[in-house]
Design an enzyme around this catalytic site. Structure first.
Site, PDB file in Angstrom:
ATOM      1  CD  GLU A 144      34.543  28.893   6.567  1.00  0.00           C
ATOM      2  OE1 GLU A 144      33.614  29.256   5.811  1.00  0.00           O
ATOM      3  OE2 GLU A 144      35.433  28.102   6.247  1.00  0.00           O
ATOM      4  CD  GLU A 153      29.944  27.232   0.928  1.00  0.00           C
ATOM      5  OE1 GLU A 153      29.893  27.332   2.178  1.00  0.00           O
ATOM      6  OE2 GLU A 153      30.829  26.611   0.324  1.00  0.00           O
TER       7      GLU A 153
END
Length: 672
Positions: A144, A153
């Protein structure tokens, strides 16, 4: 052990050295994290669990051992899901040491010590082999690593490395794929966050129009995504020019490339208009068949769905480099360019299929006008707010005289141009037109008579707005600057705004409370260790501080009337003694008292006020409308009292608020 931290005080403007505990950064990281928000995301957690169960089953059906690699494990939740689903072993990677330590405790507490190994490293540093961190490559990859933009990210380079070094070829992946969707829209409101609109000024000698220079008008802006809660954007604020289209997808079960590339789709406009904005979101399929799907789609795309509120994944607003007129039915091409961490878009009219595609530029756009570097998106919106600008024009008209010598102290403000058009003789701008407007590149305390051509200032103005401000009261820097230039002011100087006041109201949030709410158990796993860790870090300092939030994105209802608590008189210099108040605010509606919202109101002149917070309480239920250009301060209460009836209500909330002029800080305490 203590450490010294240097910081620029946003209110006083002073450079300060503060003695901090060595764990200060760690506590800030934990306190401001969104772990609680993710653990409260029931839809995300349920879908991940279903996808992990299905992946483990597929591997077992092939007669293989299920070896799981969980990158960015956080609490260890996904690894525990895999272990409980029958995985033979899980390697859980977490680079943030305090988080890795918490994961070890949570894993042990839930009885998975023999099934899960927590590795405190970046995934690119993990080794595989008999003496390595992992005994063998994994055949199930669980991650995740996503943000609102999907790839911001570092998901792509992380997946790229994992496929090369850490997982088997043909591995199962949860999620299996991600798909990015786009919709072309026209929106004056959203476009106002990116371009400066003409400002109309009605002066005695006729109407003047302030227009932005060509370099600003033609500037592509900055490439960074604008992430917002699109579910709070009314459909009346935009016009869809295209249907929703799939832009690109990434299959995480196969080798992933992070190198810069582009994707192109053909769109057929469903309406004619000005293409200005690309709205975007993504969904993830947890399984190859796409039966287990977790979507970020906004309300108008799936109107029958029950929406899961989440703050860790929102929606993307991308500004096209320039406004493009499109005609209904006349095809256009939308190109998405990306590097390893970000996406940007451009729109082209229909082209011949055989046209050479080598002309597609995948270089990120760069701001050439500097305005997009000085002003953030809400600031553009604020400068384009005609009602707000009219309040300043009205105020300036009441204070300006033909011989006024003005000084403006604000960052990137239009006030000097407004004042010039309204008849000020000369204008000095303490931060940033030529001829009648002189820009002084000096801090207020370093101002000299020479800067001002030996003239005294008769009108001191400010919005006030400063780019360093995070909380509403940080713009009190204007007061400190006013104090610093006191010797350059005439004895009867007019100060605009003449005062500011701090206002407060007790509220119940529809959803924002989740970011501070303990989770306890998540999908049957005990994560109280994480709750305690967050609580300890909040108690280190954050629980006694307010935090900034744009409340137009986070619905709440008022449980009390708004209340003025402190007044700051800009006609006088900053006092030496503290400004303090203690009092009570009565609760008028039933509900959960989640916290207090605080904001500033500026008294410009006579009966003209500008609020940075509450615009109105719109109905009997107490639903609030907030200034959409500013962040309000939210002070979350450490305990929440729920009242089902008015008779259950505590009669009041007591408060103590203190402004310390030495530090410029406002300390507050509330008791239910």
């Amino acid at each position: 052990m203590k450490t010294f931290c240097g910081r620029a005080n946003p209110t006083t403007g002073a450079m300060e050295w503060l003695e901090e505990d060595e764990d200060y950064d760690y506590h800030q990281e934990i306190a401001r994290s969104r772990y609680a928000d993710m653990l409260h995301d029931k839809d995300r957690n349920t879908k991940y669990y279903q996808g992990i169960r299905a992946a483990v089953s597929r591997v077992k059906e092939r007669g293989e051992k299920a070896i799981v690699l969980d990158i960015g494990t956080g609490t260890g939740l996904l690894s525990m899901m895999a272990a409980s689903a029958g995985a033979d072993f899980c390697y859980a990677i977490e680079v943030f040491k305090p988080m890795a330590n918490a994961a070890v405790k949570i894993v042990e507490k839930n009885g998975f010590r023999d099934k899960i190994k927590v590795i405190n490293k970046h995934s690119t540093e993990v080794t595989v082999g008999p003496d390595g961190d992992m005994q063998c490559r994994a055949n199930i990859l669980v991650t995740e690593l996503f943000d609102t933009e999907l790839i911001g990210e570092g998901a792509l380079p992380t997946y790229e490395h994992a496929h090369k070094c850490l997982v088997q070829e043909g591995c199962e992946a949860v999620p299996h794929r991600a798909t990015v969707y786009v919709q072309l829209v026209e929106s004056r409101r959203m476009w106002s966050w990116n371009k400066l609109f003409p400002v109309h000024v009605k002066a005695e000698d006729g109407e003047k129009i302030i227009v932005s220079p060509p370099e600003m008008e033609n500037c592509p802006g900055v490439p960074s995504v604008c992430d917002i809660q699109l579910n709070q954007m009314p459909s009346s604020d935009f016009t869809a020019l295209s249907d929703v289209e799939m832009m690109f997808s990434v299959d995480f079960s196969k080798p992933v490339r992070s190198a810069s590339t582009y994707y192109r789709v053909q769109l057929e406009p469903v309406k004619s208009g000005k293409a200005q904005i690309v709205l975007s979101w993504w969904d993830i399929d947890m399984d190859p068949s796409g039966m287990i799907n977790c979507t970020m789609a906004p309300y108008w795309v799936k109107p029958t769905s029950v929406f899961q509120w989440r703050d860790h994944w929102m929606h993307c607003v991308y500004f096209l480099p320039r406004e493009e007129p499109v005609l209904q039915g006349e095809k256009v091409y939308l190109t998405a360019c990306r590097d390893a961490y970000s996406v940007w878009y451009k729109l082209q009219k229909a082209r011949e299929e055989e046209e050479n595609e080598a002309d597609v530029c995948v270089d990120s756009p760069v701001c050439r006008c500097q305005a997009h570097l000085l002003w953030n998106r809400p600031r553009f919106g604020e400068l384009n707010d005609q009602n707000r600008t009219h309040q300043y024009i009205k105020s300036l008209m009441t204070v300006l005289k033909p011989d006024s010598i003005c000084l403006c102290i604000s960052d990137g403000s239009l006030l000097p141009v407004l004042a010039h058009y309204l008849g000020a003789k000369q204008f000095f701008k303490a931060n940033h037109l030529e001829d009648k407007i002189k820009i002084i590149e000096a801090r207020p305390e370093l101002l000299t008579p020479c800067h001002l051509e030996d003239k005294k200032i008769s009108v001191l103005v400010g919005e006030p707005f400063f780019t360093t401000s995070l909380l509403p009261w940080h713009n009190l820097y204007f007061w400190y600057a006013r104090t610093a230039v006191a010797s350059h002011l005439t004895s009867d100087v007019t100060v605009l705004p003449q005062a500011a006041s701090l206002h407060m109201m007790i509220v119940e949030f529809q959803d924002l409370w989740r970011i501070r709410s303990p989770c306890g158990t998540c999908e049957g796993f005990d994560v109280r260790t994480m709750d305690e860790m967050i609580n300890n870090s909040l108690n280190f300092r954050e629980s006694k501080e307010a935090e900034p939030h744009p409340l137009w994105e986070y619905p709440c209802k008022s449980l009390s009337d708004p209340q003025k608590v402190l007044t700051f008189d800009f006609r006088k210099t900053v006092p030496h003694q503290c400004l303090s108040i203690e009092g009570t605010v009565n609760l008028l509606r039933k509900g959960k008292s989640h916290g207090a919202v605080l904001w500033m109101e500026y008294h410009l002149a006579a009966d003209i006020f500008v609020s940075t917070g509450l615009m109105q309480v719109s109905n009997e239920k107490g639903n609030c409308e907030w200034n959409p250009h500013c962040k309000q301060a939210v002070y979350f209460f450490s305990s929440v009292i729920e009242s089902e009836t008015l008779s259950d209500l505590p009669s009041a909330v007591t408060y103590a608020i203190n402004f310390d002029p030495k530090t410029g800080e406002i300390a507050m305490d509330f008791k239910l």
